[in-house]
Structures are given as C-alpha cells and as structure tokens.
Design a protein around this motif. Sequence first.
Motif, PDB file in Angstrom:
ATOM      1  N   TYR A 394       0.817  -1.219   0.000  1.00 20.81           N
ATOM      2  CA  TYR A 394       0.000   0.000   0.000  1.00 20.81           C
ATOM      3  C   TYR A 394       0.853   1.272   0.000  1.00 20.81           C
ATOM      4  N   LYS A 395       1.795   1.371   0.950  1.00 19.40           N
ATOM      5  CA  LYS A 395       2.598   2.583   1.064  1.00 19.40           C
ATOM      6  C   LYS A 395       3.516   2.763  -0.143  1.00 19.40           C
ATOM      7  N   ARG A 399       0.015   4.851  -1.815  1.00 18.19           N
ATOM      8  CA  ARG A 399      -0.007   6.133  -1.099  1.00 18.19           C
ATOM      9  C   ARG A 399       1.331   6.358  -0.393  1.00 18.19           C
ATOM     10  N   ALA A 402       1.368   9.616   2.519  1.00 19.36           N
ATOM     11  CA  ALA A 402       0.273   9.856   3.475  1.00 19.36           C
ATOM     12  C   ALA A 402       0.820  10.090   4.888  1.00 19.36           C
ATOM     13  N   HIS A 406      -2.821   8.085   8.953  1.00 20.30           N
ATOM     14  CA  HIS A 406      -3.475   7.358   7.869  1.00 20.30           C
ATOM     15  C   HIS A 406      -2.945   5.931   7.787  1.00 20.30           C
TER      16      HIS A 406
END
Length: 625
Positions: A394-395, A399, A402, A406
């Motif tokens: 995800y990171k 994103r 973020a 979050h």
Amino acid sequence: MNVIDIAIIVAYIILTLFVGIWVSKKASQGLKSYFLGGNNIKWYYLGLSNGSGMFDVSGTAWMVGILFLYGVKSFMFMWLWPIWNQIFVMMFLAVWIRRSNIMTGSEWILTRFGDDRAGRASHSIVAVFAIVAAVGFIAYFFEGVGKFLTIILPWDMALHIGEMVLLNSEQSYAMIIIFLTTIYTVKGGMFSVVATEVLQYIIMVVAGILVAGYAFFAFSDVEINSVISAEWKNVFFGWELGTHWDKEFQAFNDLIDSEGYKMFGALIGMTLFKGFFASIAGPTPSYDLQRILSTRTVKDAAYMSGFTNLVLFIPRYLLITGIVVIALVVLTPEMIANPGLTGAELEVLLPKVINFHVPVGIKGLLLAGLLAAFMSTFSAFVNAGPAYLVNDIYKKYFRPEASHKHYIKVSHIASFLVVILGVVMGFFADSINSLTLWITSALFGGYVAANFLKWIWWRFNGWGYFWGMLSGLIIASLQFVLDNNKANFMEGSLLYDLSHVHAIYLFPIIFGVSMLGSFLGTYFSPATDREVLKSFYKNVKPWGWWNPVYKELKAEDPNFQKNNEFWWDMMNCAIGIIWQSSMIVLPIYFMIRDYPKAIIALVVFGITSAILKFTWLDKVREIPN
C-alpha cells in the motif's frame, strides 16, 4: 469446570486485554513504532516475546500426540519446521539481517536486488508470501484452538439458524478467542504484542512447572515404566522404526505403521536435507524476522536470538511431557480398547488430559497458559502479516506520502483483513496435522531455494528470486488443494497417488521446481546493478560466491576483508543443534524418571553451553554497536 478455574481464565483474559490496550498509545507514532516498537524494546523482552510466540497451542497439541506415540526420538519431528533455523539465526543470520535497518523482510529484499523492475518484482513476491504464510498460520491456529476449547469448556456454542448449523462449537470458540486477541493486537502493534507476550510467557512457564510437578508427584516410576518400553526411551534410531510398544499395546504399534513415518531414517534424512537449506535461507517473513528487525542494535539481534532458544525449550517440554505422563498412565487403557484408533485421537490428548485429569486451580492456570500460548503466537502473526500489506504494497505503490495517522488506520484494516482470510481458510482445513505438514513442507519448501541463493550467489538477481518464489508458491498451493480433496479422487489415478504422498516427501520436488525457476529467471535476465551488489555485500558481508563483487570492493578499499567464517559458523550451528536438542530431551528424561539419561542430557547441555561461550558469545561481544 470449577468456578475457580473459570475465574482464573476470565482474570487472565481481562489482564491481557488491559495490558495490551494500556501500552497501545506508544504505537501511534508511525509505522516504525507500530510494527517495530520504534527499535526501543530491550533484547531480552524481545527474546521472551519471540519464545512466547513459538509456544503455540496447536503445535503443543501436535507435540503431545507425537511424544506419546513415538517416545523420546519424536523431538526430531520438530525438525520438519525446522526448529534449528533458530540456531542458524542465532549464529550468524540475525547479524546479517539486522545490519539492513529496515522494517520488513520484503523491504530488506530491495537492499539485495535494488529498486528497479526486477527488485520490485522480488519485493512484491516476498510480501505476497508473507501474507499467504500469515493467513495459513491463522488457519492453523483457528483449527487448533477450536478443537482444544470444545473439549475443555462445558458450553455448547454452536450457532443455529433454524435447523441449519451456521457455526459449530469449535468454530464459535475459535472466533471468540481470535476476536479478543485481534482487538489488542490491532490497537497496540508491536508494543502491545511484546508486552502481552512477556506476561503470557510467565503464565505459560508457571503452568508448565505446575503440571510437571503434579505429574511428577501424582504418578510413580512403576506406573510410567509399566506402559513405556526401552525403545520408547531410546533417542537413537535405525533406517526403520523398531517396535515401540509392548504386545499389550499393539494398537499403538499399528498406528505407527499407518502414520507414514515407519521409514524413520528416510524421514530424518529428508528433514536434514530440507533443514540445512531452509535454515540458511533464514527466517520466513513473519514474526521472528520482525523481532530481529525490532532490536536496537546488531549485537542485540544476536543476543535476542540466542536468548529465544534458551528460554523456550525446557519450560515447553516440561509442560508437554507432564501432559504425556498423565496420558500414558490414565488414558492408555481406553485408547487401546478403541478398535478404530486413528491419529486424530492424538490431536485431542492435550485437552482430554486437562479436562478430566488435572486438579482444580492447576487446570485454570494451565488453560490460561495454553490460551496465552495461542494468543501470543496469533498476535505475533497478526502484527507481522499486515506490515507487508501496508508498508510493502500500500505505502510503496499506492499512497507513498500519506500521514502516520493514515497508515496506522490502514494497518488496522489490513490486520482485520488478514484475520478474516485466515479464518476462512481454517473452515476448509482438514486437521491440525494437514495444516502443519502443508506449512512446514509445501509452503516453506517453496520459500527455501530462492532465499538460500540470495545470500550465497552474487549473480542471483531479482527476476530469479521472483520466479523461484512464485513457482514454489504455486506448487505449495496445488499441494494444499490436492491434500484437502483426496477423498474426491479415483483410487489408482495419478491425482489420488499424489494427494496421498506425505508433504515432507514432496519437498525435493517443490525445492527442485523452485530452484529451476530461480536459475531460469536469473539466466534470462541481466545481473543486478553492481553498485547495489557492492553496497549490500559491504554492509551485510555474507559468505558464499561473491568473488567478482569482492574484487571490486578490494580495489576501492585495500583494507576491506571478506567473510571467511563459513566453517566456523557451520561448526557453531552443529554444536548449537546438539545444545538445543539437549534442552528438549532433558525435561523428557527427567519427567519419565530416566535419571541416568537426564544427567547425560544435562552434561551435554553444560559442555555445549561452555563451548558456545567461547565460539559464539565472545565473538558477539566484539561486534560494534
């Protein structure tokens, strides 16, 4: 269940939830704080936590069954995992891994293969493997804790809609405990996991000592020796297992013949073959790897790994052997009278002994201890698996910029998602044994080849790693599907024959396919960027075939020295395996009152400890912080 026992269990659950949630505020400072405790947790706490995480209830139930049936030499079944992976980690791998200063095993892969397309492919496949492994282990815990609690607790927890059973008692109990454990794990991350696991370790040790004490004083030498034979006590073995039980216990000899481990020499040969490669491959991307990455320094990583071995085996096997002694004396008559005796009977020995043959008070503490064993291991995986989902997928790809807040929220969602997937897989699993064999032989078999090569061969690249891991994962998944559908295949067909082969004997096939994928992926793609290789080799300094990289570094810095300690490390590993084995057989021999062999085990433990003080501990002390 006596009200005292119920009160002890309820008090334990409340205390665990309180401690886990109380320390959770420390986890809100970012992903490093959430998944690694901010690298501020002392090594001995991490060692206790790591040992606690390995003290799981499903594994304990399995080990009680195999010790009961096969006797002292059954500890070698633990090599299926292989447990001496921990020795290799202690001797050199913890130092190699911790030097990277990263958060997860897949992030570590980027330091080896770079951040180009090949590196990202290898990075992604490790993240996928870590998530699949976490889901598989959660299914394993789901299966084990449900069976355990259904026999122990008196209430029927089946959930009905009309006449249809939506959840049976096993599944309902498992769901409740998993829900409670997930709450504090998700809330507090690594801080909550370590704090509760240290508490749980203390409870498990107390429970183990109490059960061992009760079994020691309640049953005499004569009662124990009237059941077990000389072969049961014998740690040595030939190519084929001898007759373990006397004639009046022939049902147990027949069960050994049907279990598929009669050719014990072949089994041990296979576990040694697998164990060597699996151990050098290093820890799988799960909770023990996270503990190494959570330590403050490289030196602390080595201390923590050594301490894990020291604190785990003696208390665990005191508990296991205490339960087995009670089962041998009390349950043997009814078991041999059962004409349909199967391996499934062995899986429920642990809860049967606790339910009917342990005194009030001790029963409550033991149940609290075994719940602690389940919750500590489960929480460790719930913390480790989502780290890969959030940090490495995800990171990195969705994103990257973020806020900390979050990412913590996404970590909570990822944790629940991994738990749900594990529970769903648990519904389709056949037994604890089938999940044990799938995880240890098939799933980990697919992990070994690529992760062995990453340390020792400079030319091995990111695409080789990706295809090696992917081919291993595919074969492991096929094995799981075959094993769980064996009843649907026609006898005599190829699929029927394959589905009835023990997973450990499929390891060479899985290893070979994964190795082929690794070599083909490597040779049909360019080598890893030389600067990445030089940076990795200079920082980590593994031994192996790194000569072209070493020559370039030597030309740049004449003082640079390669790692020439392969044989030294292998000698330490051999001594370490004997050291570890002595800690397992010592409590077994003590509990079955074979004092001469217990003294031999104690002497072996003392000698190997003294040797490792000079060959390992003194060298660790010289490592700069």
